[in-house]
Design a protein around this motif. Structure first.
Motif, PDB file in Angstrom:
ATOM      1  N   CYS A  87      34.208  49.642  33.695  1.00  0.00           N
ATOM      2  CA  CYS A  87      34.243  48.667  34.777  1.00  0.00           C
ATOM      3  C   CYS A  87      35.349  49.095  35.736  1.00  0.00           C
ATOM      4  O   CYS A  87      36.500  49.230  35.331  1.00  0.00           O
TER       5      CYS A  87
ATOM      6  N   CYS B  80      37.364  48.162  39.110  1.00  0.00           N
ATOM      7  CA  CYS B  80      37.683  47.046  40.000  1.00  0.00           C
ATOM      8  C   CYS B  80      38.404  47.574  41.230  1.00  0.00           C
ATOM      9  O   CYS B  80      39.375  48.318  41.109  1.00  0.00           O
TER      10      CYS B  80
ATOM     11  N   CYS C 179      38.026  40.945  44.704  1.00  0.00           N
ATOM     12  CA  CYS C 179      37.863  42.218  44.006  1.00  0.00           C
ATOM     13  C   CYS C 179      36.373  42.494  43.847  1.00  0.00           C
ATOM     14  O   CYS C 179      35.590  41.582  43.623  1.00  0.00           O
TER      15      CYS C 179
ATOM     16  N   ALA D 196      33.765  44.457  41.445  1.00  0.00           N
ATOM     17  CA  ALA D 196      33.652  45.088  40.123  1.00  0.00           C
ATOM     18  C   ALA D 196      32.398  45.938  40.103  1.00  0.00           C
ATOM     19  O   ALA D 196      31.310  45.467  40.430  1.00  0.00           O
TER      20      ALA D 196
ATOM     21  N   LYS E 175      33.469  35.790  36.539  1.00  0.00           N
ATOM     22  CA  LYS E 175      33.883  35.303  37.859  1.00  0.00           C
ATOM     23  C   LYS E 175      34.056  33.784  37.835  1.00  0.00           C
ATOM     24  O   LYS E 175      35.047  33.249  38.322  1.00  0.00           O
TER      25      LYS E 175
END
Length: 69
Positions: free
Chosen positions: A9, A11, A18, A20, A58
């Motif tokens: 992942c 970011c 942000c 991702a 999120k």
């Protein structure tokens, strides 16, 4: 059973938040015709699962109250 899967992942800052980016690779799929036919279906399922997991992350992060400090 479960498929061996390597993921990362990444970011990156974007605006006030942000972005991702999730990348993944399956170590091995069944061979032959079945493997070639199953690959797109498996990829769609993995994408759907990643999107759902990131949406939940999120939601959880945005629901957190800032700590007084």
């Amino acid at each position: 059973g479960p498929l061996p899967l390597d993921t990362a992942c990444i970011c990156q800052p974007e605006g006030d938040g942000c972005r991702a980016i999730v990348v993944g690779a399956i170590d091995r799929l069944p061979g032959g015709v079945f493997g070639r036919l199953a690959a797109p279906v498996i990829a769609r399922g993995l994408r759907r699962g990643f999107r759902a997991d990131l949406a939940e992350l999120k939601r959880m992060l945005e629901a957190r109250q800032p700590t007084a400090g």
